[in-house]
Design a protein around this motif. Structure first.
Motif, mmCIF file in Angstrom:
data_model
loop_
_atom_site.group_PDB
_atom_site.id
_atom_site.type_symbol
_atom_site.label_atom_id
_atom_site.label_comp_id
_atom_site.label_asym_id
_atom_site.label_seq_id
_atom_site.Cartn_x
_atom_site.Cartn_y
_atom_site.Cartn_z
ATOM 1 N N GLY A 389 78.037 31.077 70.649
ATOM 2 C CA GLY A 389 77.636 32.207 70.389
ATOM 3 C C GLY A 389 78.860 32.832 70.796
ATOM 4 N N LEU A 390 79.973 33.669 69.533
ATOM 5 C CA LEU A 390 80.960 33.987 70.211
ATOM 6 C C LEU A 390 81.050 35.505 70.321
ATOM 7 C CD1 LEU A 390 84.151 33.355 70.260
ATOM 8 C CD2 LEU A 390 84.556 33.459 67.960
ATOM 9 N N THR A 391 80.074 36.044 69.230
ATOM 10 C CA THR A 391 80.100 37.694 68.744
ATOM 11 C C THR A 391 79.764 37.839 68.002
ATOM 12 O OG1 THR A 391 81.563 38.062 66.972
ATOM 13 C CG2 THR A 391 82.682 37.617 68.701
ATOM 14 N N VAL A 392 78.711 39.127 68.552
ATOM 15 C CA VAL A 392 77.330 39.823 67.937
ATOM 16 C C VAL A 392 77.752 40.956 67.606
ATOM 17 C CG1 VAL A 392 74.989 40.326 67.906
ATOM 18 C CG2 VAL A 392 75.830 38.374 69.116
ATOM 19 N N SER A 393 77.219 41.380 65.989
ATOM 20 C CA SER A 393 77.618 42.859 65.567
ATOM 21 C C SER A 393 76.651 43.603 65.526
ATOM 22 C CB SER A 393 78.265 42.415 64.657
ATOM 23 O OG SER A 393 79.345 44.176 63.969
ATOM 24 N N LEU A 394 76.382 44.709 66.114
ATOM 25 C CA LEU A 394 74.505 45.324 65.901
ATOM 26 C C LEU A 394 75.053 47.141 65.248
ATOM 27 C CD1 LEU A 394 73.604 44.423 69.868
ATOM 28 C CD2 LEU A 394 73.117 43.521 67.386
ATOM 29 N N TRP A 395 74.594 46.880 64.401
ATOM 30 C CA TRP A 395 74.413 48.285 63.950
ATOM 31 C C TRP A 395 73.799 49.274 64.157
ATOM 32 C CZ3 TRP A 395 79.143 49.844 61.063
ATOM 33 C CH2 TRP A 395 80.221 48.590 61.440
ATOM 34 N N GLY A 396 73.196 50.561 64.092
ATOM 35 C CA GLY A 396 73.081 51.842 64.753
ATOM 36 C C GLY A 396 73.327 52.691 65.314
ATOM 37 N N GLN A 397 72.427 53.631 65.445
ATOM 38 C CA GLN A 397 72.834 54.828 66.699
ATOM 39 C C GLN A 397 72.588 55.204 67.530
ATOM 40 O OE1 GLN A 397 74.254 56.966 64.239
ATOM 41 N NE2 GLN A 397 74.435 55.592 62.741
ATOM 42 N N ASP A 398 71.663 54.641 68.089
ATOM 43 C CA ASP A 398 71.070 54.082 69.771
ATOM 44 C C ASP A 398 72.071 53.880 70.556
ATOM 45 O OD1 ASP A 398 70.248 54.663 72.022
ATOM 46 O OD2 ASP A 398 67.827 54.784 70.951
ATOM 47 N N THR A 429 85.962 35.494 75.490
ATOM 48 C CA THR A 429 85.218 34.272 75.847
ATOM 49 C C THR A 429 83.320 34.201 75.149
ATOM 50 O OG1 THR A 429 84.402 33.616 77.813
ATOM 51 C CG2 THR A 429 83.768 35.753 77.446
ATOM 52 N N GLY A 430 82.912 32.552 74.715
ATOM 53 C CA GLY A 430 82.060 32.900 73.947
ATOM 54 C C GLY A 430 81.281 31.406 74.693
ATOM 55 N N CYS A 431 80.012 31.070 74.552
ATOM 56 C CA CYS A 431 79.150 29.997 75.133
ATOM 57 C C CYS A 431 78.740 29.646 73.860
ATOM 58 C CB CYS A 431 77.926 31.110 75.880
ATOM 59 S SG CYS A 431 76.895 32.014 74.922
ATOM 60 N N LYS A 432 77.552 28.118 75.292
ATOM 61 C CA LYS A 432 77.239 27.155 74.257
ATOM 62 C C LYS A 432 78.427 26.443 73.400
ATOM 63 C CE LYS A 432 73.540 29.955 72.040
ATOM 64 N NZ LYS A 432 73.128 30.381 70.968
ATOM 65 N N ASP A 433 77.938 26.292 71.980
ATOM 66 C CA ASP A 433 79.502 25.054 71.392
ATOM 67 C C ASP A 433 80.075 26.129 71.113
ATOM 68 O OD1 ASP A 433 77.503 23.350 71.750
ATOM 69 O OD2 ASP A 433 77.267 22.662 69.703
ATOM 70 N N THR A 434 80.545 27.325 71.273
ATOM 71 C CA THR A 434 81.389 27.121 71.456
ATOM 72 C C THR A 434 83.017 27.679 72.305
ATOM 73 O OG1 THR A 434 80.725 29.825 69.801
ATOM 74 C CG2 THR A 434 82.190 30.517 71.325
ATOM 75 N N GLY A 435 82.231 27.263 73.614
ATOM 76 C CA GLY A 435 82.681 26.417 74.518
ATOM 77 C C GLY A 435 83.047 27.886 75.209
ATOM 78 N N HIS A 436 84.020 27.942 76.524
ATOM 79 C CA HIS A 436 84.020 28.516 77.550
ATOM 80 C C HIS A 436 85.669 28.788 78.203
ATOM 81 C CE1 HIS A 436 79.662 27.226 77.689
ATOM 82 N NE2 HIS A 436 79.906 26.014 77.740
ATOM 83 N N GLY A 437 86.454 29.174 77.015
ATOM 84 C CA GLY A 437 87.285 29.857 77.579
ATOM 85 C C GLY A 437 87.336 30.917 77.961
ATOM 86 N N VAL A 438 88.435 31.909 77.859
ATOM 87 C CA VAL A 438 89.070 33.452 78.475
ATOM 88 C C VAL A 438 90.193 33.669 78.772
ATOM 89 C CG1 VAL A 438 88.670 34.641 80.096
ATOM 90 C CG2 VAL A 438 86.553 33.001 80.638
ATOM 91 N N THR A 439 89.677 34.004 77.365
ATOM 92 C CA THR A 439 91.387 34.956 77.422
ATOM 93 C C THR A 439 91.641 36.525 77.734
ATOM 94 O OG1 THR A 439 91.326 34.374 74.789
ATOM 95 C CG2 THR A 439 92.573 32.681 76.603
ATOM 96 N N LEU A 440 92.716 36.619 77.829
ATOM 97 C CA LEU A 440 92.663 38.818 77.036
ATOM 98 C C LEU A 440 92.327 38.956 78.302
ATOM 99 C CD1 LEU A 440 92.058 39.153 73.207
ATOM 100 C CD2 LEU A 440 94.393 38.995 74.574
ATOM 101 N N SER A 441 92.768 40.156 78.844
ATOM 102 C CA SER A 441 92.140 40.936 78.718
ATOM 103 C C SER A 441 92.533 40.869 81.130
ATOM 104 C CB SER A 441 89.904 41.094 79.500
ATOM 105 O OG SER A 441 89.875 40.116 80.258
ATOM 106 N N ILE A 442 92.373 41.385 82.212
ATOM 107 C CA ILE A 442 92.776 40.791 83.567
ATOM 108 C C ILE A 442 92.278 39.423 83.860
ATOM 109 C CG2 ILE A 442 91.332 41.831 84.941
ATOM 110 C CD1 ILE A 442 93.297 43.177 86.852
#
Length: 459
Positions: A389-398, A429-442
């Motif tokens: 669970g790292l990223t998801v890319s959604l393509w649409g107009q709404d 960041t991610g979830c599940k087997d992607t891990g639970h690190g948090v980098t970047l941002s404040i």
């Protein structure tokens, strides 16, 4: 103790060799780092920030040499070496929010009481970086670690053996005191032993799921916090109202840039049934425009994979999928430079199912699989049918529709009409087997500091 050897995927020759240090030498470096870190933490935040940014700018002056070196070490086309642009963008942002991120939280400051929460550096941070984007992934943690007053011990992957030397050198040239940042060569056994001895205030690991498990196992019982980012099987969903040309161009780039060797690369694509045939036709045409070749050739758009065994794993996943009924859309004749070794032709598959490894296990190479879906609900169900669970890319107009779907997705980041990008203002960041690190941002400063509370009664 065996030497650490980088075999170049370009010509299968030894490019660099270094000897791993003994555990005694490593412990001495750790002691030096802890001592240097205490003095570094006492320097004003503005000084720490200025030295770090001076190093980042100095690093940028070496981008041509680094691009050449990286092409040799892991095969990325030399004209696609954009890591230093990202390093500057991320470092600049993290420096800009440092004062806010590290400021004490004032609860009360009255005549009777002073109550506040301060943020202190954790001490010595171990950064274990991957080979696919070794500068960028290091900068994600290195910059906020140093700015917040930590010392850093940095271990790079054998495939990109020389990156740590360059980073250590430019930071020292920028005025970073000796011992605050040290590059170290370690084998896996010594790395685990050092973590299990509890030497580190924080461990940041980017790499495989197996590697992340090894880090957490080594840290067990030491109470050492471990941040992990362990890759993904990132999906995309092309909706019925998507801008098809934009979707195809971006998703094929997201799938095949850097020979698909990206943790947030696109590996699964779900297309609404009303646009499916159109997508396949245009996607195949886009893939056929790629040129597999030597990374030093200016016309090359996809170089060799970093290691022969990585390429062979992709070949095996593809072969298993075809045996189970998947359809190949890219003919072997289109990429004659596929040598059966590190040079691997890109491939697009259809007629795949979630019973296939190609749809479940991380591929981390130049292959993407496409499935037809009949509804948003089906797309969400399939996108969530993954251990990653790292990223998801959604393509649409709404945008409202996308945001609604995003809330149902098990992922670290939801993209709309883009993919394969890190915005430094938004936590990675991610979830599940992607891990639970948090980098970047404040929020990226939180893992690298610890809270200390003050409750002062004045009278």
């Amino acid at each position: 103790m065996s030497a650490l050897t980088c075999i170049s995927p370009v010509d299968n020759q030894v490019f660099a060799t270094r000897e791993p240090v003994s555990i005694e030498v490593a412990r001495a470096m750790i002691r030096q780092g802890k001592t240097a870190g205490k003095a570094w933490a006492q320097r004003p935040l503005s000084e720490r920030r200025d030295i770090v940014m001076a190093a980042i700018h100095r690093l940028g002056t070496e981008k041509d040499d680094a691009a050449n070196e990286m092409a040799h070490m892991m095969g990325r086309p030399i004209h696609q070496f954009f890591e230093f642009n990202g390093c500057l963008e991320r470092a600049t942002y993290m420096a800009s929010v440092a004062e806010e991120a590290l400021a004490p939280i004032i609860i009360e400051n009255s005549l009777q009481f002073e109550r506040r929460i301060e943020k202190e550096p954790r001490g010595l941070v171990l950064i274990v970086a991957p080979w696919n984007y070794p500068y960028l992934t290091t900068i994600n943690s290195l910059v906020p670690a140093l700015i917040s007053g930590n010392a850093v011990l940095m271990k790079h992957a054998t495939q990109t053996l020389l990156v740590g030397e360059r980073l250590e050198r430019v930071f020292k040239q920028a005025g970073l005191p000796d011992g605050v940042l040290q590059n170290i060569y370690l084998d896996h056994e010594t790395s685990s032993a050092l973590i299990s001895e509890g030497h580190f205030g924080f461990v940041n690991f980017t790499g495989s799921v197996g590697g992340g498990k090894a880090m957490e196992h080594a840290a067990a019982g030491t109470f050492t916090p471990v941040g992990t980012e362990l890759g993904g099987k990132d999906p995309a969903y092309v909706m019925d109202d998507a801008d098809m040309d934009a979707a195809v161009a971006a998703l094929m780039d997201g799938a095949f840039f850097n020979a698909g060797q990206c943790c947030c690369g696109i590996e699964r694509i779900y297309v609404h049934e009303t646009r499916y045939e159109e997508f396949i036709e245009k996607a195949v045409a886009e893939v056929l425009r790629l040129k597999l070749g030597n990374p030093f050739d200016k016309d090359t758009t996809i170089g060799p994979m970093a290691n022969v065994r990585f390429a062979n794993e992709i070949r095996q996943q593809i072969a298993e999928a075809v045996e189970a009924g998947a359809k190949l859309h890219i003919p072997a004749s289109a990429f004659p430079l596929d040598d059966g070794a590190a040079y691997l032709a890109p491939q697009l598959l259809t007629d795949v199912t979630h019973d296939m490894r190609i749809m479940q296990e991380e591929s981390f190479g130049p292959v993407v699989a496409v499935m037809k879906v009949g509804s948003d609900e089906e797309a969400v169900r399939l996108m969530n049918d993954s251990s990653f669970g790292l990223t998801v890319s959604l393509w649409g107009q709404d945008a409202e529709r996308v945001a609604h779907l995003g809330k149902m997705l098990e992922t670290g980041t939801v993209f709309m009409n883009r993919c394969d990008y890190l915005d430094p203002a938004i936590c990675w960041t991610g979830c599940k087997d992607t891990g639970h690190g948090v980098t970047l941002s404040i929020l990226g400063y939180n893992a690298l500091t610890r809270p200390k509370s003050f409750h002062l009664r004045k009278n």
